[in-house]
Design an enzyme around this catalytic site. Sequence first.
Site, short mmCIF file in Angstrom:
data_model
loop_
_atom_site.label_atom_id
_atom_site.label_comp_id
_atom_site.label_asym_id
_atom_site.label_seq_id
_atom_site.Cartn_x
_atom_site.Cartn_y
_atom_site.Cartn_z
N PRO A 94 -56.76 98.18 17.01
CA PRO A 94 -57.38 98.17 15.66
C PRO A 94 -57.57 99.68 15.34
O PRO A 94 -57.77 99.95 13.89
CB PRO A 94 -58.96 97.52 16.07
CG PRO A 94 -58.40 96.81 17.43
CD PRO A 94 -57.80 97.41 18.23
N GLU A 121 -62.22 94.56 25.36
CA GLU A 121 -62.66 95.57 24.24
C GLU A 121 -61.50 96.61 23.81
O GLU A 121 -61.54 97.32 22.86
CB GLU A 121 -63.89 96.24 24.66
CG GLU A 121 -65.12 95.20 24.48
CD GLU A 121 -64.98 94.78 22.99
OE1 GLU A 121 -65.00 93.56 22.67
OE2 GLU A 121 -65.61 95.42 22.16
N ARG A 159 -36.18 90.58 12.15
CA ARG A 159 -35.56 89.96 10.59
C ARG A 159 -34.88 91.05 9.83
O ARG A 159 -34.19 90.72 9.18
CB ARG A 159 -36.68 89.33 9.81
CG ARG A 159 -37.77 90.38 8.91
CD ARG A 159 -38.76 89.38 8.50
NE ARG A 159 -38.24 88.49 7.45
CZ ARG A 159 -37.87 88.65 6.22
NH1 ARG A 159 -37.87 89.99 5.94
NH2 ARG A 159 -37.40 87.94 5.47
N ASP A 174 -34.46 91.10 -0.97
CA ASP A 174 -35.56 91.80 -0.46
C ASP A 174 -35.68 93.15 -0.91
O ASP A 174 -36.75 93.83 -1.20
CB ASP A 174 -35.73 91.84 1.16
CG ASP A 174 -36.36 90.65 1.82
OD1 ASP A 174 -36.67 89.56 0.77
OD2 ASP A 174 -36.23 90.55 2.91
#
Length: 256
Positions: A94, A121, A159, A174
Amino acid sequence: MTHFDVITIFPEMFEAVSRHGITRKALEEKLFEMKTWDPRDFTTDNYRRVDDRPYGGGPGMVMMAEPLQACIEAATSRQRAAGVERPMVVLMSPQGERLDEALVRGLAAEPGLVLIAGRYEGVDERVVAKSVHREVSIGDYVTSGGELPAMVLIDCLVRRLPGSLNDAESAAQDSFSEGMLDWPHYTRPEKWSEERVPDVLMSGNHAAIARWRRKQALGRTWDRRPDLVDEAKLSREDRQLLEEYRREQQAQQQQQ
Ligand code: 9D3
């Protein structure tokens, strides 16, 4: 060939990548390879512990340095044996740099990645300092672990591999719509629930269709994600299309 080595205590989760869809096909065609490493297999105690309480107290557990470091070393050794000189070690976190298409492009240039998907955590910071080259987050929301974020990253990278999309056109498309949202899509039947497909798509006029699609893409991006549109950087044609889109929208709203 891109090499992915993934460190995770939930290796089965990565079957979402290896067993389904585009990524499965790319794996079968040997466009990339992926191996998982479980820190539990690198423990030395009878309980196969990979987590412990945080120094300083507080909730949650922390991934222990020793099994994780052993795992990273096994994974990087395998990559070197497979010909990757400098495997890049990426911690899904994060606290990481936010993933976007520019970061995907940057990581796509790496011949091999060792991805650490953590639980609990966090991981002991000494491992981060010693062995992690980059930290990557997939966005400002909380997932239950690093596995789904790691799979998001792998999927984005796979991809883009040449030969990965069954349709070379998809890749070209794209880039045609790069940095923009998609235009609306329709398929059969022509009339559904009292609603018809826009006439232009039935016209067979390919230039008109391409123009309509670009107008819709620009307009919807402007409406929904103005942060993606820098009007000053648009070509004269695109500015014209956006202007038309706005006029058409206003006309439609006055009708209702
Ligand atoms: C306030 C403490 N939390 C940080 C937001 C603790 C925490 C929650 C969830 C620590 C790790 C996790 C598990 N998530 C990830 O490891 C993770 C993640 C994410 O939660 N969101 C976006 N990207 C990522 S990459 C790895």
